[in-house]
Every structure is written in structure tokens, then in C-alpha cells.
Design a protein around this motif. Structure first.
Motif, mmCIF file in Angstrom:
data_model
loop_
_atom_site.group_PDB
_atom_site.id
_atom_site.type_symbol
_atom_site.label_atom_id
_atom_site.label_comp_id
_atom_site.label_asym_id
_atom_site.label_seq_id
_atom_site.Cartn_x
_atom_site.Cartn_y
_atom_site.Cartn_z
ATOM 1 N N MET A 1 -27.802 -27.616 18.332
ATOM 2 C CA MET A 1 -27.627 -26.946 16.973
ATOM 3 C C MET A 1 -27.921 -25.643 17.026
ATOM 4 O O MET A 1 -29.301 -25.336 17.602
ATOM 5 C CB MET A 1 -28.143 -27.919 15.710
ATOM 6 N N GLN A 2 -27.170 -24.832 16.333
ATOM 7 C CA GLN A 2 -27.688 -23.307 16.067
ATOM 8 C C GLN A 2 -27.481 -23.039 14.607
ATOM 9 O O GLN A 2 -26.617 -23.693 14.029
ATOM 10 C CB GLN A 2 -26.825 -22.228 16.813
ATOM 11 N N ILE A 3 -28.266 -22.185 14.144
ATOM 12 C CA ILE A 3 -28.072 -21.715 12.700
ATOM 13 C C ILE A 3 -27.565 -20.343 12.462
ATOM 14 O O ILE A 3 -28.072 -19.515 13.331
ATOM 15 C CB ILE A 3 -29.533 -21.813 11.751
ATOM 16 N N TRP A 4 -26.368 -20.284 12.019
ATOM 17 C CA TRP A 4 -25.790 -18.836 11.802
ATOM 18 C C TRP A 4 -25.930 -18.511 10.092
ATOM 19 O O TRP A 4 -25.629 -19.345 9.574
ATOM 20 C CB TRP A 4 -24.241 -18.959 12.166
ATOM 21 N N VAL A 5 -26.251 -17.330 9.965
ATOM 22 C CA VAL A 5 -26.445 -16.937 8.595
ATOM 23 C C VAL A 5 -25.270 -15.816 8.286
ATOM 24 O O VAL A 5 -25.302 -14.741 8.963
ATOM 25 C CB VAL A 5 -27.684 -16.420 8.479
ATOM 26 N N ASP B 1 -23.170 -27.162 14.477
ATOM 27 C CA ASP B 1 -24.004 -25.834 13.939
ATOM 28 C C ASP B 1 -23.996 -25.957 12.520
ATOM 29 O O ASP B 1 -23.089 -26.533 11.718
ATOM 30 C CB ASP B 1 -23.207 -24.608 14.439
ATOM 31 N N LEU B 2 -25.123 -25.223 11.978
ATOM 32 C CA LEU B 2 -25.357 -25.031 10.432
ATOM 33 C C LEU B 2 -25.117 -23.499 10.179
ATOM 34 O O LEU B 2 -25.535 -22.605 10.848
ATOM 35 C CB LEU B 2 -26.736 -25.526 10.319
ATOM 36 N N VAL B 3 -24.359 -23.340 9.073
ATOM 37 C CA VAL B 3 -23.920 -22.048 8.544
ATOM 38 C C VAL B 3 -24.465 -21.833 7.216
ATOM 39 O O VAL B 3 -24.244 -22.739 6.332
ATOM 40 C CB VAL B 3 -22.464 -21.668 8.689
ATOM 41 N N ILE B 4 -25.292 -20.916 6.949
ATOM 42 C CA ILE B 4 -25.657 -20.511 5.889
ATOM 43 C C ILE B 4 -24.890 -19.328 4.831
ATOM 44 O O ILE B 4 -24.915 -18.216 5.568
ATOM 45 C CB ILE B 4 -27.219 -20.067 5.762
ATOM 46 N N THR B 5 -24.181 -19.696 3.968
ATOM 47 C CA THR B 5 -23.299 -18.795 3.300
ATOM 48 C C THR B 5 -23.077 -19.165 1.901
ATOM 49 O O THR B 5 -23.212 -20.297 1.488
ATOM 50 C CB THR B 5 -21.930 -18.656 4.063
ATOM 51 N N ASP B 6 -23.031 -18.382 0.984
ATOM 52 C CA ASP B 6 -22.247 -18.517 -0.287
ATOM 53 C C ASP B 6 -20.744 -18.336 -0.313
ATOM 54 O O ASP B 6 -20.062 -18.592 -1.626
ATOM 55 C CB ASP B 6 -23.006 -17.474 -1.305
ATOM 56 N N ASP B 7 -20.222 -17.939 0.817
ATOM 57 C CA ASP B 7 -18.835 -17.647 0.889
ATOM 58 C C ASP B 7 -18.054 -19.027 1.023
ATOM 59 O O ASP B 7 -17.942 -19.739 2.318
ATOM 60 C CB ASP B 7 -18.507 -16.912 2.063
ATOM 61 N N ILE B 8 -17.338 -19.623 0.271
ATOM 62 C CA ILE B 8 -16.757 -20.838 0.076
ATOM 63 C C ILE B 8 -15.309 -20.991 1.151
ATOM 64 O O ILE B 8 -15.796 -21.827 1.633
ATOM 65 C CB ILE B 8 -16.202 -21.543 -1.358
ATOM 66 N N LEU C 1 -31.361 -19.286 15.708
ATOM 67 C CA LEU C 1 -31.261 -18.662 14.450
ATOM 68 C C LEU C 1 -30.471 -17.382 14.577
ATOM 69 O O LEU C 1 -31.003 -16.527 15.275
ATOM 70 C CB LEU C 1 -32.326 -18.577 13.676
ATOM 71 N N THR C 2 -29.236 -16.967 14.141
ATOM 72 C CA THR C 2 -28.711 -15.759 14.283
ATOM 73 C C THR C 2 -28.103 -15.382 12.981
ATOM 74 O O THR C 2 -27.364 -15.939 12.296
ATOM 75 C CB THR C 2 -27.203 -15.699 15.175
ATOM 76 N N PHE C 3 -28.558 -14.251 12.506
ATOM 77 C CA PHE C 3 -28.257 -13.423 11.338
ATOM 78 C C PHE C 3 -26.938 -12.531 11.802
ATOM 79 O O PHE C 3 -27.147 -11.859 12.613
ATOM 80 C CB PHE C 3 -29.257 -12.467 10.611
ATOM 81 N N VAL C 4 -25.948 -12.884 10.903
ATOM 82 C CA VAL C 4 -24.607 -12.003 11.313
ATOM 83 C C VAL C 4 -24.361 -11.010 10.049
ATOM 84 O O VAL C 4 -24.233 -11.552 9.149
ATOM 85 C CB VAL C 4 -23.378 -12.765 11.611
ATOM 86 N N ALA C 5 -24.469 -9.667 10.391
ATOM 87 C CA ALA C 5 -23.937 -8.969 9.242
ATOM 88 C C ALA C 5 -23.379 -7.383 9.790
ATOM 89 O O ALA C 5 -23.149 -7.302 10.963
ATOM 90 C CB ALA C 5 -25.376 -8.622 8.474
ATOM 91 N N ASN C 6 -22.844 -6.805 8.866
ATOM 92 C CA ASN C 6 -22.156 -5.555 9.145
ATOM 93 C C ASN C 6 -23.400 -4.452 9.160
ATOM 94 O O ASN C 6 -22.671 -3.074 8.953
ATOM 95 C CB ASN C 6 -20.890 -5.239 8.398
ATOM 96 N N LYS D 1 -15.812 -17.724 14.747
ATOM 97 C CA LYS D 1 -15.309 -17.848 16.290
ATOM 98 C C LYS D 1 -16.600 -18.229 17.210
ATOM 99 O O LYS D 1 -16.395 -19.157 18.129
ATOM 100 C CB LYS D 1 -15.268 -16.300 16.809
ATOM 101 N N ARG D 2 -17.708 -18.060 16.777
ATOM 102 C CA ARG D 2 -18.858 -18.587 17.707
ATOM 103 C C ARG D 2 -19.390 -20.039 17.211
ATOM 104 O O ARG D 2 -20.163 -20.553 18.019
ATOM 105 C CB ARG D 2 -20.109 -17.682 17.614
ATOM 106 N N CYS D 3 -19.283 -20.489 16.042
ATOM 107 C CA CYS D 3 -19.841 -21.878 15.666
ATOM 108 C C CYS D 3 -19.192 -22.878 16.207
ATOM 109 O O CYS D 3 -18.009 -22.746 16.480
ATOM 110 C CB CYS D 3 -19.533 -21.824 13.991
ATOM 111 N N ASN D 4 -19.906 -23.957 16.541
ATOM 112 C CA ASN D 4 -19.467 -25.116 17.258
ATOM 113 C C ASN D 4 -19.803 -26.121 16.223
ATOM 114 O O ASN D 4 -20.376 -26.162 15.399
ATOM 115 C CB ASN D 4 -20.202 -25.216 18.427
#
Length: 147
Positions: free
Chosen positions: A1-5, A69-76, A29-34, A63-66
Motif C-alpha cells: 500500500m502507498q498513500i497518495w495525497v 493504494d490509498l488516495v487522500i482527496t476532496d476531489d470526487i 506517503l507521497t504528496f502530489v501538487a503543482n 497514473k501512479r496509483c495501484n
């Protein structure tokens, strides 16, 4: 498991909860942002800066999520894509998105967007509280305990 934020809109208190959880459990744990996100020096915690643009960070997460994996987002819409890949998705208030209800959640989101576009004032989301932080921390602990 990996956590993507999905880190562009991630509250600072949620970042802190995730960093502590990653350090405690050694889950990546990976934080992804612009924009640049500062993270502690830790082999399990990274920050990925993507170019600016609409949904660039979201697309990179998908693209990177398997599976699992756990994604933390408010984006539905992002959550829906993650669930379709058999991943897990949780919002910043600790509410898990669910495959059985994600279509209805997307429909409601689109409906509210149409109402706002017509000029109706909907009041926006409630302010983030200490209880929201606690709910989030408890949800992350439950998920990581079952991995």
C-alpha cells in the motif's frame, strides 16, 4: 500500500496526521501538487511537484496509483477514478468514498455545480474542525491497521 495525497488543497493539520502515520507505520506517503510541498527527511515520505494546470496533479495520481493504494482527496471525480482502479479514497474529513455510492455522489456534485453556476448561493463547505481532524486520524488508523 502507498498513500497518495492530492496536496494542492490539503489542510496542514491533515498533512501532519499523514506524516505521523507514515513515520509510525513505514507506509510510503507521497504528496502530489503543482507547487513545492515541504516534507520531512524520511525515506518513506516524498513530495512530487507537477506542472500547473487543471487536474494535472489528479492525473498524475491516477497514473501512479495501484489497487489497494490509498488516495487522500476532496476531489470526487478523482476519488471515482481511484475506486475504479480498486484503490481506496478518503476525503480530508475522514469520510471514505464507496464504489456503491460514488455515482450518486458525482451526480450530486454536478447538480450543486449547476446551481452555483446559475448564481445561487449555496453557502460553501463548513469550516474544518478539530472533530474533522480526529475523524480523519481515526479513519487512517483503521485503514492502516488492516493493510
Amino acid at each position: 500500500m502507498q498513500i497518495w495525497v492530492d496536496a494542492d488543497a490539503c489542510p496542514g493539520v491533515i498533512r501532519e496526521v499523514l506524516i505521523k502515520a507514515s513515520q509510525r507505520t513505514l507506509v510510503a506517503l507521497t504528496f502530489v501538487a503543482n507547487q513545492r510541498i515541504s516534507v520531512p527527511h524520511n525515506q518513506h515520505i516524498t513530495s512530487l511537484q507537477v506542472s500547473a494546470g487543471f487536474d494535472v496533479a489528479d492525473d498524475e495520481i491516477v497514473k501512479r496509483c495501484n489497487a489497494n493504494d490509498l488516495v487522500i482527496t476532496d476531489d470526487i471525480p478523482l476519488a471515482a477514478e481511484i475506486l475504479a482502479k480498486d484503490g481506496l479514497a478518503v476525503n480530508f474529513r475522514g469520510e471514505a468514498y464507496d464504489k456503491a455510492t460514488i455515482k450518486a455522489t458525482l451526480t450530486m456534485r454536478d447538480f450543486m455545480d449547476q446551481i452555483r453556476a446559475s448564481g445561487e448561493r449555496t453557502g460553501g463547505p463548513k469550516s474544518f474542525s478539530a472533530r474533522d481532524k480526529m475523524n480523519f486520524a481515526n479513519q487512517i488508523d483503521r485503514i492502516l491497521a488492516t493493510r
